[in-house]
Design a protein around this motif. Structure first.
Motif, mmCIF file in Angstrom:
data_model
loop_
_atom_site.group_PDB
_atom_site.id
_atom_site.type_symbol
_atom_site.label_atom_id
_atom_site.label_comp_id
_atom_site.label_asym_id
_atom_site.label_seq_id
_atom_site.Cartn_x
_atom_site.Cartn_y
_atom_site.Cartn_z
ATOM 1 N N TYR A 121 27.628 42.116 36.867
ATOM 2 C CA TYR A 121 28.442 41.075 37.305
ATOM 3 C C TYR A 121 29.388 41.679 38.381
ATOM 4 N N ASP A 122 29.569 41.012 39.236
ATOM 5 C CA ASP A 122 30.672 41.592 40.393
ATOM 6 C C ASP A 122 32.137 41.184 39.938
ATOM 7 N N ILE A 123 32.491 42.369 39.014
ATOM 8 C CA ILE A 123 33.935 42.097 38.202
ATOM 9 C C ILE A 123 34.955 42.488 39.193
ATOM 10 N N ASP A 124 35.951 41.785 39.126
ATOM 11 C CA ASP A 124 37.305 42.093 39.731
ATOM 12 C C ASP A 124 37.695 43.628 39.500
ATOM 13 N N PRO A 125 38.062 44.226 40.470
ATOM 14 C CA PRO A 125 38.106 45.758 40.288
ATOM 15 C C PRO A 125 39.532 45.817 39.681
ATOM 16 N N SER A 126 40.434 44.854 39.499
ATOM 17 C CA SER A 126 41.531 45.051 38.761
ATOM 18 C C SER A 126 41.536 44.952 37.383
ATOM 19 N N GLU A 176 40.955 37.457 23.073
ATOM 20 C CA GLU A 176 39.834 36.386 23.090
ATOM 21 C C GLU A 176 38.639 37.092 22.959
ATOM 22 N N HIS A 177 37.655 36.277 22.657
ATOM 23 C CA HIS A 177 36.234 36.830 22.563
ATOM 24 C C HIS A 177 35.267 35.815 23.300
ATOM 25 N N GLU A 178 34.135 36.410 23.639
ATOM 26 C CA GLU A 178 33.368 35.809 24.772
ATOM 27 C C GLU A 178 32.004 36.491 24.694
ATOM 28 N N SER A 179 30.824 35.831 25.110
ATOM 29 C CA SER A 179 29.586 36.176 25.193
ATOM 30 C C SER A 179 29.435 37.010 26.518
ATOM 31 N N VAL A 180 28.551 37.841 26.540
ATOM 32 C CA VAL A 180 28.324 38.728 28.010
ATOM 33 C C VAL A 180 28.087 37.658 28.981
ATOM 34 N N SER A 181 27.383 36.493 28.826
ATOM 35 C CA SER A 181 26.957 35.821 29.848
ATOM 36 C C SER A 181 28.364 35.320 30.609
ATOM 37 N N SER A 182 29.453 35.315 29.959
ATOM 38 C CA SER A 182 30.492 34.687 30.540
ATOM 39 C C SER A 182 31.310 35.789 31.308
ATOM 40 N N VAL A 183 31.056 37.007 31.524
ATOM 41 C CA VAL A 183 31.737 38.133 32.035
ATOM 42 C C VAL A 183 31.957 37.825 33.515
ATOM 43 N N GLY A 184 30.996 37.227 34.261
ATOM 44 C CA GLY A 184 31.323 36.778 35.526
ATOM 45 C C GLY A 184 32.579 36.015 35.833
ATOM 46 N N GLY A 185 32.835 35.057 35.110
ATOM 47 C CA GLY A 185 33.901 33.992 35.578
ATOM 48 C C GLY A 185 35.070 34.405 34.519
ATOM 49 N N ILE A 186 35.350 35.446 33.820
ATOM 50 C CA ILE A 186 36.410 35.902 33.101
ATOM 51 C C ILE A 186 37.713 36.390 34.040
ATOM 52 N N LYS A 187 38.830 35.650 33.845
ATOM 53 C CA LYS A 187 40.009 36.248 34.298
ATOM 54 C C LYS A 187 41.143 36.996 33.253
ATOM 55 N N THR A 188 40.961 38.175 33.216
ATOM 56 C CA THR A 188 41.614 38.807 32.283
ATOM 57 C C THR A 188 42.176 40.186 32.961
ATOM 58 N N ASP A 189 42.914 41.077 32.003
ATOM 59 C CA ASP A 189 43.219 42.270 32.340
ATOM 60 C C ASP A 189 42.183 43.570 31.710
ATOM 61 N N VAL A 190 42.038 43.148 30.689
ATOM 62 C CA VAL A 190 41.044 44.267 30.016
ATOM 63 C C VAL A 190 39.601 43.710 29.337
ATOM 64 N N ILE A 191 38.593 44.138 29.684
ATOM 65 C CA ILE A 191 37.509 43.745 29.138
ATOM 66 C C ILE A 191 36.967 44.740 27.874
#
Length: 100
Positions: A67-72, A39-54
């Motif tokens: 952003y407070d990104i999930d450490p996983s 998928e692709h998305e804007s940097v402003s969406s990073v905080g809410g993204i549920k994913t394996d890799v960014i």
């Protein structure tokens, strides 16, 4: 059932460079026989993204790391977002062990 990892490609607006990087990465993944949902998305969406890799350009690192990104979630930063060799060197190892 196999677990297919999800990868989000991030850029400023979520339209241009993230899509270009996504398309190059899809070719790299296919050549390594790695299945992933992309998928692709804007940097402003990073905080809410549920994913394996960014995956993003190195230039977006400061914005993403605010952003407070999930450490996983594995973060992959590229100097050249359309360089297939750099994508292979950084993204393929990030996906090892995530594919069932």
């Amino acid at each position: 059932m196999a677990n297919t990892p999800t990868i989000y490609f991030i850029c400023g607006a979520g339209l241009g460079s993230s899509l270009a990087c996504q398309m190059e990465a899809e070719e790299v993944l296919a050549s390594h026989k790695i299945r992933a949902k992309t998928e692709h998305e804007s940097v402003s969406s990073v905080g809410g993204i549920k994913t394996d890799v960014i995956v993003s350009a190195e230039s977006f690192r400061p914005q993403i790391e605010k952003y407070d990104i999930d450490p996983s979630i594995t973060l992959v930063y590229l100097h050249n977002i359309v360089d297939k060799d750099e994508i292979a060197q950084k993204l393929v190892p990030a996906l090892e062990g995530r594919e069932a």
